[in-house]
Design an enzyme around this catalytic site. Structure first.
Site, PDB file in Angstrom:
ATOM      1  N   GLY A  56       0.824  -1.203   0.000  1.00 49.51           N
ATOM      2  CA  GLY A  56       0.000   0.000   0.000  1.00 49.51           C
ATOM      3  C   GLY A  56       0.853   1.246   0.000  1.00 49.51           C
ATOM      4  O   GLY A  56       0.548   2.237   0.677  1.00 49.51           O
ATOM      5  N   ALA A  98     -12.441  -3.962  13.811  1.00 54.43           N
ATOM      6  CA  ALA A  98     -12.232  -5.405  14.002  1.00 54.43           C
ATOM      7  C   ALA A  98     -10.955  -5.861  13.312  1.00 54.43           C
ATOM      8  O   ALA A  98     -10.176  -6.650  13.861  1.00 54.43           O
ATOM      9  CB  ALA A  98     -13.434  -6.180  13.459  1.00 54.43           C
ATOM     10  N   ILE A 105      -4.218  11.100  11.301  1.00 53.58           N
ATOM     11  CA  ILE A 105      -3.090  11.442  10.447  1.00 53.58           C
ATOM     12  C   ILE A 105      -3.637  11.998   9.126  1.00 53.58           C
ATOM     13  O   ILE A 105      -4.556  11.429   8.537  1.00 53.58           O
ATOM     14  CB  ILE A 105      -2.212  10.207  10.148  1.00 53.58           C
ATOM     15  CG1 ILE A 105      -1.729   9.572  11.460  1.00 53.58           C
ATOM     16  CG2 ILE A 105      -1.052  10.577   9.240  1.00 53.58           C
ATOM     17  CD1 ILE A 105      -0.792  10.424  12.287  1.00 53.58           C
ATOM     18  N   LYS A 159      -8.304  -4.023  12.610  1.00 54.62           N
ATOM     19  CA  LYS A 159      -7.127  -3.470  13.278  1.00 54.62           C
ATOM     20  C   LYS A 159      -6.870  -4.133  14.623  1.00 54.62           C
ATOM     21  O   LYS A 159      -5.708  -4.262  15.050  1.00 54.62           O
ATOM     22  CB  LYS A 159      -7.283  -1.953  13.436  1.00 54.62           C
ATOM     23  CG  LYS A 159      -7.291  -1.197  12.106  1.00 54.62           C
ATOM     24  CD  LYS A 159      -6.048  -1.488  11.270  1.00 54.62           C
ATOM     25  CE  LYS A 159      -5.928  -0.567  10.069  1.00 54.62           C
ATOM     26  NZ  LYS A 159      -4.739  -0.863   9.245  1.00 54.62           N
ATOM     27  N   SER A 198      -4.125   0.603  14.183  1.00 54.56           N
ATOM     28  CA  SER A 198      -4.753   1.922  14.208  1.00 54.56           C
ATOM     29  C   SER A 198      -5.204   2.232  15.620  1.00 54.56           C
ATOM     30  O   SER A 198      -5.427   1.324  16.437  1.00 54.56           O
ATOM     31  CB  SER A 198      -5.963   1.938  13.276  1.00 54.56           C
ATOM     32  OG  SER A 198      -6.774   3.077  13.500  1.00 54.56           O
ATOM     33  N   ASN A 253       1.236  -2.409   5.299  1.00 56.39           N
ATOM     34  CA  ASN A 253       0.518  -1.144   5.396  1.00 56.39           C
ATOM     35  C   ASN A 253      -0.763  -1.099   4.563  1.00 56.39           C
ATOM     36  O   ASN A 253      -1.632  -0.263   4.826  1.00 56.39           O
ATOM     37  CB  ASN A 253       1.450  -0.001   4.948  1.00 56.39           C
ATOM     38  CG  ASN A 253       0.722   1.316   4.812  1.00 56.39           C
ATOM     39  OD1 ASN A 253       0.384   1.961   5.803  1.00 56.39           O
ATOM     40  ND2 ASN A 253       0.461   1.715   3.567  1.00 56.39           N
ATOM     41  N   ASP A 295      -1.821  -7.108  -5.167  1.00 56.33           N
ATOM     42  CA  ASP A 295      -3.099  -7.151  -4.485  1.00 56.33           C
ATOM     43  C   ASP A 295      -2.920  -8.129  -3.330  1.00 56.33           C
ATOM     44  O   ASP A 295      -2.824  -9.337  -3.544  1.00 56.33           O
ATOM     45  CB  ASP A 295      -4.198  -7.630  -5.435  1.00 56.33           C
ATOM     46  CG  ASP A 295      -5.566  -7.665  -4.785  1.00 56.33           C
ATOM     47  OD1 ASP A 295      -5.660  -7.578  -3.537  1.00 56.33           O
ATOM     48  OD2 ASP A 295      -6.572  -7.813  -5.519  1.00 56.33           O
ATOM     49  N   VAL A 296      -2.831  -7.631  -2.117  1.00 59.32           N
ATOM     50  CA  VAL A 296      -2.501  -8.485  -0.975  1.00 59.32           C
ATOM     51  C   VAL A 296      -3.583  -9.518  -0.675  1.00 59.32           C
ATOM     52  O   VAL A 296      -3.353 -10.455   0.094  1.00 59.32           O
ATOM     53  CB  VAL A 296      -2.213  -7.646   0.288  1.00 59.32           C
ATOM     54  CG1 VAL A 296      -1.003  -6.753   0.078  1.00 59.32           C
ATOM     55  CG2 VAL A 296      -3.436  -6.828   0.709  1.00 59.32           C
ATOM     56  N   TYR A 336     -13.606  -1.921  10.198  1.00 61.91           N
ATOM     57  CA  TYR A 336     -12.234  -1.410  10.249  1.00 61.91           C
ATOM     58  C   TYR A 336     -11.610  -1.690  11.614  1.00 61.91           C
ATOM     59  O   TYR A 336     -10.467  -2.160  11.708  1.00 61.91           O
ATOM     60  CB  TYR A 336     -12.260   0.087   9.964  1.00 61.91           C
ATOM     61  CG  TYR A 336     -10.905   0.752   9.931  1.00 61.91           C
ATOM     62  CD1 TYR A 336     -10.103   0.695   8.795  1.00 61.91           C
ATOM     63  CD2 TYR A 336     -10.427   1.464  11.030  1.00 61.91           C
ATOM     64  CE1 TYR A 336      -8.860   1.317   8.751  1.00 61.91           C
ATOM     65  CE2 TYR A 336      -9.195   2.091  10.998  1.00 61.91           C
ATOM     66  CZ  TYR A 336      -8.410   2.011   9.857  1.00 61.91           C
ATOM     67  OH  TYR A 336      -7.187   2.629   9.835  1.00 61.91           O
TER      68      TYR A 336
END
Length: 264
Positions: free
Chosen positions: A12, A157, A188, A159, A142, A89, A62-63, A155
């Site tokens: 990323g 869950a 950020i 992280k 995060s 990332n 593409d991970v 999101y």
């Protein structure tokens, strides 16, 4: 924080925090493989690094695709013969929704990118690091994994899950000289936060003890430290980069109002 002759893979890396980390590692002497699903943005990161006399190469990734992940790390190994640093990332914020309204497909996609993608990359990186007798892995969690985040259950869950992966991998890989740590950025300034900042930047800056919004370079500096020899005894740890945002609560706000009245 000398990273001369180190080989790094950053996922990323086409924008935001991933780009800033790539630039920082390259500025410290690392050869950075910039991976991203979007070629144009990934190549732009490479161009920025090269303009600053750093070394970098773009690889499409593409991970979510374990076969592509494996092929990418094999390519890195074929090119360089080693791998020293992995920065997991790659991620997306998803669309804000209450828990019962999150589409199943979006839930699966977020966990697939953040959690499965990080696992695939870590799994493929480890054999090359074992051959080196050392390695640095950083998973991008995060502040949402500490405070949760209303409207972003998918999101948060994902992280939270990355912290479990980080701590377990740290124990498993310590005997091989491989450290595994996590970063928890707060608010950020990046493409991921542009929406909320467009509506509430002043309010969020005021709620941060340091009085400002963080930048991708703040996260990049922390990542570079954890990748360095100076951090060789740090593993299974989480570093929070949030300007103190997590420390503020409603009692603080009430005390601010009380002190304001008392001093008036």
């Amino acid at each position: 924080m000398n990273l001369l002759n180190k080989v790094a893979v950053v996922t990323g890396a086409g924008s935001g925090i991933g780009r800033a980390i790539s630039e920082k590692l390259a500025s410290q002497g690392a050869f950075v493989y910039v991976t991203d699903i979007t070629e144009a943005s990934g190549q732009e990161t490479v161009n920025i690094i090269k303009r600053n006399n750093g070394k970098a190469k773009y690889l499409p990734l593409d991970v979510r695709n374990p076969e592509q992940v494996e092929a990418t790390f094999q390519k890195v190994a074929n090119d360089t013969g080693k791998l020293d640093i992995l920065i997991n990332n790659a991620g997306i914020p998803g669309q804000p929704s209450s828990i019962e309204q999150i589409p199943n497909a979006e839930w699966t996609n977020l966990l697939d990118i953040h959690v499965n993608g990080s696992f695939y990359c870590l799994k493929c990186a480890v054999p090359y690091m074992k051959k080196n007798g050392s390695g640095r892995i950083i998973n991008m969690s995060s502040l949402a994994s500490e405070t949760s985040l209303r409207g972003y259950g998918h999101y948060a869950a994902a992280k939270y899950a990355l912290l479990g992966l980080t701590e377990t991998a740290a124990k498993d890989l310590a005997p091989y000289g491989i450290t595994v740590n996590a970063l928890k950025p707060g608010v950020i300034r990046s493409a991921l936060t542009s929406g909320i900042l467009s509506m509430a930047e002043e309010e969020l800056a005021k709620a941060t003890p340091l009085g400002k919004i963080g930048s991708p370079s703040d996260v990049a500096a922390a990542a570079a430290f954890l990748c360095s020899d100076e951090a060789s005894f740090i593993t299974g740890a989480t570093l929070i980069i949030d300007g103190g945002f997590r420390l503020v609560n409603e009692m603080d706000n009430a005390m601010d109002r009380f002190l304001s009245i008392s001093n008036s």
